[in-house]
Write a protein that holds these residues in place. Sequence first.
Motif, PDB file in Angstrom:
ATOM      1  N   GLY A   4       0.841  -1.199  -0.085  1.00 62.61           N
ATOM      2  CA  GLY A   4       0.043   0.079   0.006  1.00 62.61           C
ATOM      3  C   GLY A   4       0.808   1.444  -0.013  1.00 62.61           C
ATOM      4  N   ASP A   5       2.280   1.082  -0.135  1.00 61.46           N
ATOM      5  CA  ASP A   5       3.000   2.555  -0.062  1.00 61.46           C
ATOM      6  C   ASP A   5       3.833   2.791  -1.193  1.00 61.46           C
ATOM      7  OD1 ASP A   5       2.632   2.319   2.659  1.00 61.46           O
ATOM      8  OD2 ASP A   5       4.323   0.871   2.916  1.00 61.46           O
ATOM      9  N   TYR A   6       3.153   2.147  -2.557  1.00 59.36           N
ATOM     10  CA  TYR A   6       3.687   2.693  -3.909  1.00 59.36           C
ATOM     11  C   TYR A   6       2.563   2.440  -4.887  1.00 59.36           C
ATOM     12  CZ  TYR A   6       7.515   2.794  -7.420  1.00 59.36           C
ATOM     13  OH  TYR A   6       8.170   3.319  -8.511  1.00 59.36           O
ATOM     14  N   PRO A   7       1.467   3.426  -4.899  1.00 59.33           N
ATOM     15  CA  PRO A   7       0.513   3.140  -5.591  1.00 59.33           C
ATOM     16  C   PRO A   7       1.022   3.617  -7.293  1.00 59.33           C
ATOM     17  CG  PRO A   7       0.560   5.496  -4.675  1.00 59.33           C
ATOM     18  CD  PRO A   7       1.599   4.376  -4.011  1.00 59.33           C
ATOM     19  N   PRO A   8       0.284   2.799  -8.265  1.00 64.55           N
ATOM     20  CA  PRO A   8       0.709   3.055  -9.662  1.00 64.55           C
ATOM     21  C   PRO A   8       0.622   4.630  -9.960  1.00 64.55           C
ATOM     22  CG  PRO A   8      -1.070   1.240  -9.588  1.00 64.55           C
ATOM     23  CD  PRO A   8      -0.740   2.011  -8.146  1.00 64.55           C
ATOM     24  N   PRO A   9       1.436   5.053 -10.805  1.00 65.07           N
ATOM     25  CA  PRO A   9       1.483   6.379 -11.227  1.00 65.07           C
ATOM     26  C   PRO A   9       0.086   6.627 -12.119  1.00 65.07           C
ATOM     27  CG  PRO A   9       2.885   5.202 -12.519  1.00 65.07           C
ATOM     28  CD  PRO A   9       2.684   4.339 -11.503  1.00 65.07           C
ATOM     29  N   PRO A  10      -0.459   7.760 -12.348  1.00 61.64           N
ATOM     30  CA  PRO A  10      -1.662   8.209 -13.112  1.00 61.64           C
ATOM     31  C   PRO A  10      -1.707   7.481 -14.391  1.00 61.64           C
ATOM     32  CG  PRO A  10      -0.946  10.009 -11.809  1.00 61.64           C
ATOM     33  CD  PRO A  10       0.192   9.040 -11.605  1.00 61.64           C
ATOM     34  N   GLY A  11      -2.839   6.614 -14.709  1.00 63.14           N
ATOM     35  CA  GLY A  11      -2.801   6.133 -16.048  1.00 63.14           C
ATOM     36  C   GLY A  11      -2.199   4.827 -16.175  1.00 63.14           C
ATOM     37  N   ALA A  12      -1.568   4.106 -15.035  1.00 67.24           N
ATOM     38  CA  ALA A  12      -0.797   2.945 -15.077  1.00 67.24           C
ATOM     39  C   ALA A  12      -1.752   1.707 -14.581  1.00 67.24           C
ATOM     40  CB  ALA A  12       0.401   2.878 -14.221  1.00 67.24           C
ATOM     41  N   SER A  13      -1.504   0.752 -15.155  1.00 65.49           N
ATOM     42  CA  SER A  13      -2.447  -0.438 -14.555  1.00 65.49           C
ATOM     43  C   SER A  13      -2.242  -0.666 -13.043  1.00 65.49           C
ATOM     44  CB  SER A  13      -1.882  -1.652 -15.391  1.00 65.49           C
ATOM     45  OG  SER A  13      -2.572  -2.877 -14.743  1.00 65.49           O
ATOM     46  N   ASP A  14      -3.569  -1.230 -12.545  1.00 64.89           N
ATOM     47  CA  ASP A  14      -3.360  -1.579 -11.064  1.00 64.89           C
ATOM     48  C   ASP A  14      -2.754  -3.006 -10.838  1.00 64.89           C
ATOM     49  OD1 ASP A  14      -5.626  -2.688 -12.128  1.00 64.89           O
ATOM     50  OD2 ASP A  14      -6.773  -2.279 -10.310  1.00 64.89           O
ATOM     51  N   ILE A  15      -2.613  -3.750 -12.069  1.00 70.90           N
ATOM     52  CA  ILE A  15      -2.058  -4.993 -11.924  1.00 70.90           C
ATOM     53  C   ILE A  15      -0.773  -4.865 -11.638  1.00 70.90           C
ATOM     54  CG2 ILE A  15      -1.368  -6.988 -13.372  1.00 70.90           C
ATOM     55  CD1 ILE A  15      -4.156  -6.347 -15.128  1.00 70.90           C
ATOM     56  N   LEU A  16      -0.090  -5.643 -10.548  1.00 67.95           N
ATOM     57  CA  LEU A  16       1.468  -5.650 -10.428  1.00 67.95           C
ATOM     58  C   LEU A  16       2.280  -6.160 -11.459  1.00 67.95           C
ATOM     59  CD1 LEU A  16      -0.315  -5.561  -7.460  1.00 67.95           C
ATOM     60  CD2 LEU A  16       1.824  -6.603  -6.653  1.00 67.95           C
ATOM     61  N   GLY A  17       3.641  -5.854 -11.423  1.00 67.86           N
ATOM     62  CA  GLY A  17       4.632  -6.329 -12.407  1.00 67.86           C
ATOM     63  C   GLY A  17       5.131  -5.186 -13.055  1.00 67.86           C
ATOM     64  N   LEU A  18       6.258  -5.052 -13.203  1.00 67.51           N
ATOM     65  CA  LEU A  18       7.288  -3.821 -13.916  1.00 67.51           C
ATOM     66  C   LEU A  18       8.117  -4.421 -14.979  1.00 67.51           C
ATOM     67  CD1 LEU A  18       8.291  -1.880 -10.851  1.00 67.51           C
ATOM     68  CD2 LEU A  18       6.317  -1.704 -12.168  1.00 67.51           C
ATOM     69  N   GLU A  19       8.063  -5.770 -15.419  1.00 66.83           N
ATOM     70  CA  GLU A  19       8.929  -6.158 -16.258  1.00 66.83           C
ATOM     71  C   GLU A  19       8.407  -7.406 -17.026  1.00 66.83           C
ATOM     72  OE1 GLU A  19      13.119  -6.561 -14.943  1.00 66.83           O
ATOM     73  OE2 GLU A  19      12.395  -7.602 -13.308  1.00 66.83           O
ATOM     74  N   VAL A  20       8.320  -7.890 -18.113  1.00 68.05           N
ATOM     75  CA  VAL A  20       8.002  -8.848 -18.997  1.00 68.05           C
ATOM     76  C   VAL A  20       8.772  -9.338 -20.010  1.00 68.05           C
ATOM     77  CG1 VAL A  20       5.645  -8.406 -18.097  1.00 68.05           C
ATOM     78  CG2 VAL A  20       6.133  -7.744 -20.330  1.00 68.05           C
ATOM     79  N   ALA A  21       8.449 -10.678 -20.470  1.00 65.57           N
ATOM     80  CA  ALA A  21       8.841 -11.056 -21.771  1.00 65.57           C
ATOM     81  C   ALA A  21       8.231 -12.028 -22.233  1.00 65.57           C
ATOM     82  CB  ALA A  21      10.456 -11.621 -21.661  1.00 65.57           C
ATOM     83  N   GLY A  22       8.073 -11.878 -23.664  1.00 64.62           N
ATOM     84  CA  GLY A  22       6.833 -12.764 -24.292  1.00 64.62           C
ATOM     85  C   GLY A  22       7.009 -12.313 -25.865  1.00 64.62           C
ATOM     86  N   GLU A  23       5.765 -12.800 -26.321  1.00 64.61           N
ATOM     87  CA  GLU A  23       5.459 -12.445 -27.815  1.00 64.61           C
ATOM     88  C   GLU A  23       4.637 -11.329 -28.265  1.00 64.61           C
ATOM     89  OE1 GLU A  23       3.541 -15.225 -31.791  1.00 64.61           O
ATOM     90  OE2 GLU A  23       4.639 -16.089 -30.007  1.00 64.61           O
ATOM     91  N   ILE A  24       4.757 -10.460 -29.050  1.00 67.34           N
ATOM     92  CA  ILE A  24       3.973  -9.465 -29.501  1.00 67.34           C
ATOM     93  C   ILE A  24       2.817 -10.053 -30.292  1.00 67.34           C
ATOM     94  CG2 ILE A  24       3.548  -7.243 -30.678  1.00 67.34           C
ATOM     95  CD1 ILE A  24       6.731  -6.504 -29.904  1.00 67.34           C
ATOM     96  N   VAL A  25       1.618  -9.671 -29.750  1.00 64.78           N
ATOM     97  CA  VAL A  25       0.195 -10.292 -30.493  1.00 64.78           C
ATOM     98  C   VAL A  25      -0.374  -9.172 -31.104  1.00 64.78           C
ATOM     99  CG1 VAL A  25       0.096 -12.454 -29.106  1.00 64.78           C
ATOM    100  CG2 VAL A  25      -1.027 -10.403 -28.411  1.00 64.78           C
ATOM    101  N   ALA A  26      -0.253  -8.083 -30.852  1.00 65.76           N
ATOM    102  CA  ALA A  26      -0.884  -6.878 -31.333  1.00 65.76           C
ATOM    103  C   ALA A  26      -0.228  -5.671 -31.409  1.00 65.76           C
ATOM    104  CB  ALA A  26      -2.300  -6.796 -30.809  1.00 65.76           C
ATOM    105  N   VAL A  27      -0.499  -4.702 -32.296  1.00 69.40           N
ATOM    106  CA  VAL A  27       0.525  -3.473 -32.117  1.00 69.40           C
ATOM    107  C   VAL A  27      -0.331  -2.221 -32.362  1.00 69.40           C
ATOM    108  CG1 VAL A  27       2.635  -4.492 -32.983  1.00 69.40           C
ATOM    109  CG2 VAL A  27       1.097  -3.563 -34.477  1.00 69.40           C
ATOM    110  N   GLY A  28      -0.258  -1.140 -32.014  1.00 71.46           N
ATOM    111  CA  GLY A  28      -0.946   0.230 -31.989  1.00 71.46           C
ATOM    112  C   GLY A  28      -0.925   0.628 -33.490  1.00 71.46           C
TER     113      GLY A  28
END
Length: 332
Positions: free
Chosen positions: A55-79
């Motif tokens: 409860g001491d490090y809320p996500p910045p505005p606009g960021a997901s409330d799901i935890l986790g700051l780094e990932v690896a995987g396959e891109i499945v869609a792009v903007g």
Amino acid sequence: MSNPNTMKAVLAPEPGGPEALQFVDRPVPVPSEHEVLIKVEAAGVNRPDCIQRAGDYPPPPGASDILGLEVAGEIVAVGSAVSGAKPGDKTTALVSGGGYAEYCLAHEGSLLPVPQGWSMVEAASLPETFITVWHNVFQRGALQPGERLLIHGGSSGIGITAIQLAKLFGASVAVTAGSEEKCKACLDAGADLAINYREQEFVTELKTWTNRKGVNVILDMVGGDYISKNYVVAAEDARIVQIAFLKGGIAEADFRRLMMKRLIHTGSTLRARSDEIKAGIVTELKQKVWPKLAKNEVKPYIFKTFPFDEVVKAHALMESSNHIGKIMLTLD
């Protein structure tokens, strides 16, 4: 193959210990014009995740409330405005949140290639520590070849990364760590001096190691009474970079040393910085560090990998501080 409409994700709906983590179903997110959607194969567990859960490090505005700051995987869609990344690419990325999930959004500027020969778990261990170290040690701390770097928390994921990169670019490295096993791991990673702070006084040891000249750059994630000691062991014109306060953010120090030695005491947080700032750091890493990863000049240090459904155990291990290097999650 189309993506499912929902995904499993990890939240901390109420502040608490590791047991506060809960699995929820969430809609699979849709990338905005400069984002990509990654099907997550591995995610890193970092201390800021634990602080957010408490409860001491809320996500910045606009960021997901799901935890986790780094990932690896396959891109499945792009903007619509993404260039240089496409569905099917394997990638690793720093994110502002959302990593503990089956799918995660990432800004195109935060994407890093998976180094040749590295597994997806190893690749997912890179973004948070490498971007943190590059920004704080080399950009803010301006570490130069031939200088001496002191790292507090040397056996952490950030510490092990800082040791390797500092040595790679020609610096000498001293660390503090909390056990003989951790000190040995730091020496194995390339440190020149490892001080067991439970048995040795690091001020005394560093005065001997530097012939009383002091260290040029200090990377401190401890704070508390280390702050005043850092001023003692710092060389003239040294740079002290604060990235965390495991012993608290309030300290008593003789600030005359700051003036007499012409010290710079700075600090930073990464998560709330703009996408443009992060992209700039990523660009430098791609140019200066990533070619060395493919040549095995830097090694991954994975302490333990947990399946996604054991995220509570992963957080408990992180909080125990009984690990050396990175703690990871793997998603099938």
